[in-house]
Design a protein around this motif. Structure first.
Motif, PDB file in Angstrom:
ATOM      1  N   ASP A  95      29.752  39.475  37.190  1.00  0.00           N
ATOM      2  CA  ASP A  95      28.386  39.101  36.866  1.00  0.00           C
ATOM      3  C   ASP A  95      27.388  39.759  37.824  1.00  0.00           C
ATOM      4  OD1 ASP A  95      27.109  37.592  34.927  1.00  0.00           O
ATOM      5  OD2 ASP A  95      26.551  36.069  36.424  1.00  0.00           O
ATOM      6  N   GLN A  96      27.664  39.641  39.110  1.00  0.00           N
ATOM      7  CA  GLN A  96      26.801  40.269  40.132  1.00  0.00           C
ATOM      8  C   GLN A  96      26.705  41.769  39.930  1.00  0.00           C
ATOM      9  OE1 GLN A  96      27.836  39.481  44.306  1.00  0.00           O
ATOM     10  NE2 GLN A  96      28.843  37.611  43.611  1.00  0.00           N
ATOM     11  N   ALA A  97      27.824  42.369  39.548  1.00  0.00           N
ATOM     12  CA  ALA A  97      27.873  43.820  39.408  1.00  0.00           C
ATOM     13  C   ALA A  97      27.180  44.285  38.122  1.00  0.00           C
ATOM     14  CB  ALA A  97      29.328  44.283  39.396  1.00  0.00           C
ATOM     15  N   GLY A  98      27.045  43.367  37.165  1.00  0.00           N
ATOM     16  CA  GLY A  98      26.481  43.761  35.875  1.00  0.00           C
ATOM     17  C   GLY A  98      27.537  44.376  34.969  1.00  0.00           C
ATOM     18  N   ALA A  99      28.811  44.026  35.214  1.00  0.00           N
ATOM     19  CA  ALA A  99      29.902  44.569  34.392  1.00  0.00           C
ATOM     20  C   ALA A  99      29.886  43.932  33.002  1.00  0.00           C
ATOM     21  CB  ALA A  99      31.247  44.305  35.070  1.00  0.00           C
ATOM     22  N   ASP A 100      30.580  44.570  32.067  1.00  0.00           N
ATOM     23  CA  ASP A 100      30.603  44.087  30.681  1.00  0.00           C
ATOM     24  C   ASP A 100      31.698  43.070  30.425  1.00  0.00           C
ATOM     25  OD1 ASP A 100      28.610  46.027  29.194  1.00  0.00           O
ATOM     26  OD2 ASP A 100      29.733  47.204  30.652  1.00  0.00           O
ATOM     27  N   GLY A 101      32.654  43.012  31.339  1.00  0.00           N
ATOM     28  CA  GLY A 101      33.764  42.092  31.169  1.00  0.00           C
ATOM     29  C   GLY A 101      34.582  42.089  32.451  1.00  0.00           C
ATOM     30  N   TYR A 102      35.621  41.293  32.479  1.00  0.00           N
ATOM     31  CA  TYR A 102      36.459  41.261  33.673  1.00  0.00           C
ATOM     32  C   TYR A 102      37.896  40.952  33.294  1.00  0.00           C
ATOM     33  CZ  TYR A 102      36.114  36.197  33.258  1.00  0.00           C
ATOM     34  OH  TYR A 102      36.183  34.918  32.789  1.00  0.00           O
ATOM     35  N   LEU A 103      38.780  41.306  34.204  1.00  0.00           N
ATOM     36  CA  LEU A 103      40.211  41.082  34.025  1.00  0.00           C
ATOM     37  C   LEU A 103      40.763  40.658  35.382  1.00  0.00           C
ATOM     38  CD1 LEU A 103      42.646  41.451  32.085  1.00  0.00           C
ATOM     39  CD2 LEU A 103      42.785  43.813  32.857  1.00  0.00           C
ATOM     40  N   SER A 104      41.413  39.503  35.428  1.00  0.00           N
ATOM     41  CA  SER A 104      41.982  39.042  36.694  1.00  0.00           C
ATOM     42  C   SER A 104      43.308  39.723  36.944  1.00  0.00           C
ATOM     43  CB  SER A 104      42.220  37.531  36.645  1.00  0.00           C
ATOM     44  OG  SER A 104      41.027  36.867  36.377  1.00  0.00           O
ATOM     45  N   LYS A 105      43.562  40.072  38.193  1.00  0.00           N
ATOM     46  CA  LYS A 105      44.886  40.555  38.570  1.00  0.00           C
ATOM     47  C   LYS A 105      45.652  39.378  39.139  1.00  0.00           C
ATOM     48  CE  LYS A 105      43.243  45.012  40.277  1.00  0.00           C
ATOM     49  NZ  LYS A 105      43.002  45.706  41.534  1.00  0.00           N
ATOM     50  N   PRO A 106      46.944  39.286  38.962  1.00  0.00           N
ATOM     51  CA  PRO A 106      47.725  40.186  38.101  1.00  0.00           C
ATOM     52  C   PRO A 106      47.474  39.891  36.620  1.00  0.00           C
ATOM     53  CG  PRO A 106      49.102  38.433  38.950  1.00  0.00           C
ATOM     54  CD  PRO A 106      47.744  38.241  39.576  1.00  0.00           C
TER      55      PRO A 106
END
Length: 122
Positions: A95-106
């Motif tokens: 959210d802070q980065a302004g990304a379009d989505g996220y994926l948790s590792k692992p």
């Protein structure tokens, strides 16, 4: 056959890069990887991927700043950036980065493929 979609992965962990490359090439994507987000604009301009995976912990320029740089570039801002991190706060980092989505590792293979399909029109 449809043109291969291009995926660019930024991560300083070579194991992750190798794993993602193996999985995604197998799924029919063209892959480029980088272990640093220095000169992020130049790196992405040289490849023009369809989607970008951005790790949070990158040497020198972190994932947040790198993503912000991409999102403020007129030519590159429409490329989806998926933030991925083992940080349990990956959602707010994205959210802070302004990304379009996220994926948790692992993550598992299916999650990786699903998020690409979600952000790339067939």
């Amino acid at each position: 056959m449809a043109e291969q979609k291009k995926v660019f992965i930024f991560d300083d962990n070579t194991d992750i890069l190798e794993l993602c490359t193996f999985i995604l090439e197998d799924a029919g994507y063209e892959i480029k990887t980088s272990s640093t987000s220095n000169n992020i604009i130049e790196q992405v301009m040289a490849y023009i991927p369809d989607i970008i995976f951005m790790d949070n912990w990158l040497p020198d320029v972190g994932g947040i700043d790198a993503t912000r740089a991409l999102k403020s570039d007129e030519k590159l801002k429409n490329i989806p950036v998926i933030y991925f991190s083992a940080n349990n706060d990956v959602m707010s980092l994205a959210d802070q980065a302004g990304a379009d989505g996220y994926l948790s590792k692992p993550f598992d293979i299916q999650e990786l493929e699903n998020i690409i399909l979600k952000h790339l029109p067939a």
